[in-house]
Motif scaffolding. Structure first.
Motif, PDB file in Angstrom:
ATOM      1  N   HIS A  58       0.947  -1.132  -0.114  1.00  0.00           N
ATOM      2  CA  HIS A  58      -0.197  -0.106   0.060  1.00  0.00           C
ATOM      3  C   HIS A  58       0.927   1.274  -0.036  1.00  0.00           C
ATOM      4  O   HIS A  58       0.612   2.273  -0.718  1.00  0.00           O
ATOM      5  N   ALA A  59       1.930   1.109   0.704  1.00  0.00           N
ATOM      6  CA  ALA A  59       2.860   2.507   1.052  1.00  0.00           C
ATOM      7  C   ALA A  59       3.564   2.708  -0.643  1.00  0.00           C
ATOM      8  O   ALA A  59       3.643   3.776  -0.892  1.00  0.00           O
ATOM      9  N   LEU A  60       3.881   1.612  -1.224  1.00  0.00           N
ATOM     10  CA  LEU A  60       4.536   1.647  -2.529  1.00  0.00           C
ATOM     11  C   LEU A  60       3.387   2.150  -3.565  1.00  0.00           C
ATOM     12  O   LEU A  60       3.839   2.754  -4.531  1.00  0.00           O
ATOM     13  N   ARG A  61       2.336   1.605  -3.417  1.00  0.00           N
ATOM     14  CA  ARG A  61       1.227   2.061  -4.518  1.00  0.00           C
ATOM     15  C   ARG A  61       1.118   3.651  -4.193  1.00  0.00           C
ATOM     16  O   ARG A  61       0.933   4.368  -5.414  1.00  0.00           O
ATOM     17  N   ARG A  62       1.274   4.185  -2.926  1.00  0.00           N
ATOM     18  CA  ARG A  62       0.937   5.688  -2.909  1.00  0.00           C
ATOM     19  C   ARG A  62       2.123   6.279  -3.373  1.00  0.00           C
ATOM     20  O   ARG A  62       2.022   7.275  -3.965  1.00  0.00           O
ATOM     21  N   TYR A  63       3.497   5.596  -3.368  1.00  0.00           N
ATOM     22  CA  TYR A  63       4.537   6.373  -3.930  1.00  0.00           C
ATOM     23  C   TYR A  63       4.454   6.185  -5.316  1.00  0.00           C
ATOM     24  O   TYR A  63       4.983   7.363  -6.076  1.00  0.00           O
ATOM     25  N   VAL A  64       3.964   5.346  -6.139  1.00  0.00           N
ATOM     26  CA  VAL A  64       3.804   5.279  -7.571  1.00  0.00           C
ATOM     27  C   VAL A  64       3.018   6.351  -7.928  1.00  0.00           C
ATOM     28  O   VAL A  64       3.228   7.092  -8.939  1.00  0.00           O
ATOM     29  N   ALA A  65       1.882   6.386  -7.241  1.00  0.00           N
ATOM     30  CA  ALA A  65       0.910   7.698  -7.443  1.00  0.00           C
ATOM     31  C   ALA A  65       1.688   8.972  -7.199  1.00  0.00           C
ATOM     32  O   ALA A  65       1.401   9.900  -8.193  1.00  0.00           O
ATOM     33  N   GLU A  66       2.371   9.084  -6.330  1.00  0.00           N
ATOM     34  CA  GLU A  66       3.332  10.147  -6.064  1.00  0.00           C
ATOM     35  C   GLU A  66       4.188  10.550  -7.233  1.00  0.00           C
ATOM     36  O   GLU A  66       4.188  11.720  -7.867  1.00  0.00           O
ATOM     37  N   LEU A  67       4.768   9.490  -7.703  1.00  0.00           N
ATOM     38  CA  LEU A  67       5.584   9.689  -9.008  1.00  0.00           C
ATOM     39  C   LEU A  67       5.007  10.044 -10.276  1.00  0.00           C
ATOM     40  O   LEU A  67       5.338  10.964 -10.868  1.00  0.00           O
ATOM     41  N   SER A  68       3.603   9.417 -10.348  1.00  0.00           N
ATOM     42  CA  SER A  68       2.954   9.898 -11.410  1.00  0.00           C
ATOM     43  C   SER A  68       2.359  11.365 -11.344  1.00  0.00           C
ATOM     44  O   SER A  68       2.335  12.175 -12.464  1.00  0.00           O
ATOM     45  N   ARG A  69       2.077  11.914 -10.192  1.00  0.00           N
ATOM     46  CA  ARG A  69       1.632  13.319 -10.117  1.00  0.00           C
ATOM     47  C   ARG A  69       2.704  14.253 -10.430  1.00  0.00           C
ATOM     48  O   ARG A  69       2.556  15.152 -10.865  1.00  0.00           O
ATOM     49  N   SER A  70       3.955  13.701  -9.990  1.00  0.00           N
ATOM     50  CA  SER A  70       5.075  14.475 -10.329  1.00  0.00           C
ATOM     51  C   SER A  70       5.421  14.556 -11.645  1.00  0.00           C
ATOM     52  O   SER A  70       6.464  15.529 -12.074  1.00  0.00           O
ATOM     53  N   GLY A  71       5.014  13.900 -12.730  1.00  0.00           N
ATOM     54  CA  GLY A  71       5.144  14.197 -13.996  1.00  0.00           C
ATOM     55  C   GLY A  71       5.995  13.119 -14.577  1.00  0.00           C
ATOM     56  O   GLY A  71       6.310  12.708 -15.825  1.00  0.00           O
ATOM     57  N   LEU A  72       6.377  11.867 -13.744  1.00  0.00           N
ATOM     58  CA  LEU A  72       7.114  10.773 -14.264  1.00  0.00           C
ATOM     59  C   LEU A  72       6.047   9.896 -15.290  1.00  0.00           C
ATOM     60  O   LEU A  72       5.111   9.604 -14.804  1.00  0.00           O
ATOM     61  N   GLY A  73       6.802   9.709 -16.283  1.00  0.00           N
ATOM     62  CA  GLY A  73       6.107   8.638 -17.393  1.00  0.00           C
ATOM     63  C   GLY A  73       6.110   6.976 -16.734  1.00  0.00           C
ATOM     64  O   GLY A  73       6.646   6.804 -15.864  1.00  0.00           O
ATOM     65  N   GLY A  74       5.433   6.262 -17.495  1.00  0.00           N
ATOM     66  CA  GLY A  74       5.156   4.979 -16.969  1.00  0.00           C
ATOM     67  C   GLY A  74       6.688   4.159 -17.017  1.00  0.00           C
ATOM     68  O   GLY A  74       6.813   3.229 -16.199  1.00  0.00           O
ATOM     69  N   ARG A  75       7.464   4.469 -18.152  1.00  0.00           N
ATOM     70  CA  ARG A  75       8.697   3.702 -18.283  1.00  0.00           C
ATOM     71  C   ARG A  75       9.610   4.228 -16.976  1.00  0.00           C
ATOM     72  O   ARG A  75      10.625   3.279 -16.551  1.00  0.00           O
ATOM     73  N   SER A  76       9.662   5.570 -16.672  1.00  0.00           N
ATOM     74  CA  SER A  76      10.424   5.730 -15.573  1.00  0.00           C
ATOM     75  C   SER A  76       9.988   5.225 -14.247  1.00  0.00           C
ATOM     76  O   SER A  76      10.836   4.838 -13.489  1.00  0.00           O
ATOM     77  N   ILE A  77       8.734   5.180 -13.812  1.00  0.00           N
ATOM     78  CA  ILE A  77       8.196   4.608 -12.775  1.00  0.00           C
ATOM     79  C   ILE A  77       8.395   3.236 -12.899  1.00  0.00           C
ATOM     80  O   ILE A  77       8.926   2.523 -11.784  1.00  0.00           O
ATOM     81  N   ALA A  78       8.412   2.530 -13.768  1.00  0.00           N
ATOM     82  CA  ALA A  78       8.873   1.017 -13.941  1.00  0.00           C
ATOM     83  C   ALA A  78      10.319   0.725 -13.707  1.00  0.00           C
ATOM     84  O   ALA A  78      10.465  -0.363 -13.042  1.00  0.00           O
ATOM     85  N   ARG A  79      11.122   1.719 -13.971  1.00  0.00           N
ATOM     86  CA  ARG A  79      12.510   1.768 -13.632  1.00  0.00           C
ATOM     87  C   ARG A  79      12.559   1.724 -12.123  1.00  0.00           C
ATOM     88  O   ARG A  79      13.235   1.000 -11.330  1.00  0.00           O
ATOM     89  N   HIS A  80      11.987   2.685 -11.184  1.00  0.00           N
ATOM     90  CA  HIS A  80      12.045   2.741 -10.106  1.00  0.00           C
ATOM     91  C   HIS A  80      11.402   1.761  -9.388  1.00  0.00           C
ATOM     92  O   HIS A  80      12.117   1.056  -8.351  1.00  0.00           O
TER      93      HIS A  80
END
Length: 308
Positions: A58-80
């Protein structure tokens, strides 16, 4: 430098040392892992999570949402997420975690990238360049064939001499799933292939089945084709980097732009699903706007006062 609890950053530093010493990862790769994991540590610290054992999905899903809101694209988030999964594999091995909370988390899907396409006039200019030696004669034949018939890189490398019928202007290629298809070969490509076949015996042995061979007479590799196309672009003055997929993309886009026949292009490309072909249906909007302005009777701009 990231601001995070030492209890979060110390295991990250240990993981990076493990990558460098035991996994022999390059400094650049290690730096990339550290940046991604330190960013996660900083986020977790802000959420009052200072122990990697307490981090759940759950914490990591919230982090993914935060990354997405910051403007990161799907490929960058996949790398994270990939870095996080690998980090937790290390923590599990070191008994510093009890599970891997990143295993079932997926990055949001990225919008599909439109393929790059070469300008028709520039491509014609590059392919009209005169080859200087037998290897360049071979190169021009390869590039003309790829653009003329829309071949994939592996298909071009795997073409055999007996698959080419210059008299009928056809070539048989073995595509994905070992599916064979018969393709037309254009006039310019046939001219370049005839020139190559005239000098091919100086490089290829009599029993060599490959249509395109290296300097040593072996079947040319995909890597060599990529390198030679890049070199051709540089020496002939291309305005963009040339690569095999650019020629295939340009073949598809230019053919669609002229014919509008999506099904025919699908067959020529060897796509099992027409949805794959539809990425080529994009057209330059400026070009469309000009055609519209010039052609539609109700779209023509009013002339300014004083214009003839």
């Amino acid at each position: 430098m990231p601001v995070a609890a030492a209890s979060l950053l110390e295991p990250v530093a240990a993981f990076i040392r493990h990558l460098a010493a035991e996994r022999r990862q390059s400094p650049r790769t290690c730096d990339s892992y550290y940046r991604d994991l330190a960013r996660l540590a900083e986020y977790l610290d802000g959420q009052a999570l200072t122990d990697w054992r307490r981090v759940d999905s759950h914490a990591l899903r919230r982090y993914v949402a935060e990354l997405s809101r910051s403007g990161l694209g799907g490929r960058s988030i996949a790398r994270h997420l990939s870095a996080t999964r690998r980090f937790y594999d290390y923590l599990l091995r070191e008994k510093r975690a009890t599970d891997n909370p990143a295993l079932d988390i997926r990055a949001p899907r990225s919008g599909r990238r439109l393929p790059r396409v070469a300008d028709v006039d520039q491509l014609n200019q590059l392919l009209d360049s005169q080859p200087d030696d037998p290897l360049e004669i071979r190169d021009l034949a390869m590039f003309e064939l790829m653009y003329s018939s829309g071949l994939r890189l592996a298909e071009l490398a795997g073409v055999t001499r007996d698959a080419l019928d210059l008299a009928s202007g056809e070539i048989r290629v073995l595509g994905k799933g070992r599916k064979e298809r018969l393709l037309p070969v254009g006039r310019k490509a046939r001219e370049a292939l005839r020139a190559w076949l005239a000098v091919r015996p100086s490089l290829a042995g009599e029993g060599q089945p490959a249509l395109f061979v290296s300097r040593r007479g072996d079947p040319i590799s995909t890597r060599s084709i990529q390198a030679r196309l890049g070199r051709w672009g540089i020496t002939k003055g291309a305005e963009q980097r040339l690569h095999p997929h650019l020629l295939r993309h340009s073949f598809a886009s230019h053919l669609l732009e002229s014919s509008g026949d999506l099904r025919a292009v699908q067959e020529l490309l060897g796509h099992a699903d027409i949805a794959t072909t539809q990425i080529y249906t994009h057209l330059d909007f400026q070009h469309l706007a000009r055609v519209y302005d010039q052609s539609h009777p109700r779209a023509r701009r009013a002339r300014r006062d004083g214009e003839d």
